[in-house]
Scaffold this active site. Structure first.
Site, PDB file in Angstrom:
ATOM      1  N   HIS A  47      -5.677  -2.840  12.038  1.00 10.55           N
ATOM      2  CA  HIS A  47      -6.891  -3.650  12.004  1.00 10.55           C
ATOM      3  C   HIS A  47      -7.300  -4.021  13.428  1.00 10.55           C
ATOM      4  O   HIS A  47      -7.293  -5.182  13.801  1.00 10.55           O
ATOM      5  CB  HIS A  47      -6.653  -4.934  11.211  1.00 10.55           C
ATOM      6  N   HIS A 100      -1.976   2.272   9.304  1.00  7.33           N
ATOM      7  CA  HIS A 100      -3.140   1.484   8.918  1.00  7.33           C
ATOM      8  C   HIS A 100      -3.159   0.248   9.808  1.00  7.33           C
ATOM      9  O   HIS A 100      -2.267  -0.576   9.744  1.00  7.33           O
ATOM     10  CB  HIS A 100      -2.999   1.102   7.438  1.00  7.33           C
ATOM     11  N   GLU A 109       0.815  -1.214   0.000  1.00 12.51           N
ATOM     12  CA  GLU A 109       0.000   0.000   0.000  1.00 12.51           C
ATOM     13  C   GLU A 109       0.850   1.266   0.000  1.00 12.51           C
ATOM     14  O   GLU A 109       0.337   2.362   0.250  1.00 12.51           O
ATOM     15  CB  GLU A 109      -0.957  -0.030   1.192  1.00 12.51           C
TER      16      GLU A 109
END
Length: 170
Positions: free
Chosen positions: A142, A140, A116
């Site tokens: 989760h 980022h 990414e």
């Protein structure tokens, strides 16, 4: 100064380890980049590859031309970053046009920046412009709680924001 002794790298390692310990990552879920300051990159200069090959980024971010980033590697696990930083993270620099990258340090054994990375670069370009360069991190994650919410809440910003605000106002 060796790369691993720099304050920026130590902070990056600590952030990655904290995220792992708090359960923000399932397996290798998530990634992180930090846009290095010129002086932070200069501190590591003696350990950087001088003539690393350039690779197309797939996008162009001219406002970030020449910038360098600490990045997690593609397919790397957050839980392993602190154990073997040189294999799991790297210092990547953009060319002057912001359309290609080269690996200056780390991501040994053929590693590459997070898959990414182009998305991170575009986000860095927007955030840097909006904050006068002050915003330097794209993280980022989760978190299990957020994943669980995605199964029980309507998928819209208002519902998520409200639920998160009610659970943790800070």
């Amino acid at each position: 100064m060796p790369v691993l002794e720099s304050v920026a790298v130590q902070d990056f390692l600590r952030c990655a380890e904290n995220g792992w310990r708090q359960g923000w990552h399932e397996r290798n879920g998530g990634n992180m980049t930090y846009r290095l300051r010129t002086e932070e990159l200069a501190q590591c200069k003696s350990a950087l590859r001088a003539n690393a090959p350039w690779h197309p980024l797939g996008i162009a971010a001219p406002s970030l031309g020449g910038e360098a980033f600490l990045t997690t590697g593609t397919g790397r696990y957050f839980q392993n970053i602190l154990r073997d930083p040189a294999d799991n993270i790297g210092i990547v620099q953009l060319d002057d046009e912001g359309g290609a990258w080269r690996l200056l340090w780390g991501l040994e054994a053929g590693g590459k920046p997070t898959s990414e990375f182009p998305t991170h670069v575009m986000n860095h370009a927007v955030r840097s412009g909006a904050t006068g360069g002050a915003s330097r991190v794209i993280y980022h994650a989760h978190p299990v709680g957020v994943i669980a919410l995605s199964f029980i809440l309507p998928i819209n910003a208002r519902a998520f924001t409200r639920a998160l605000w009610q659970a943790m106002t800070e």
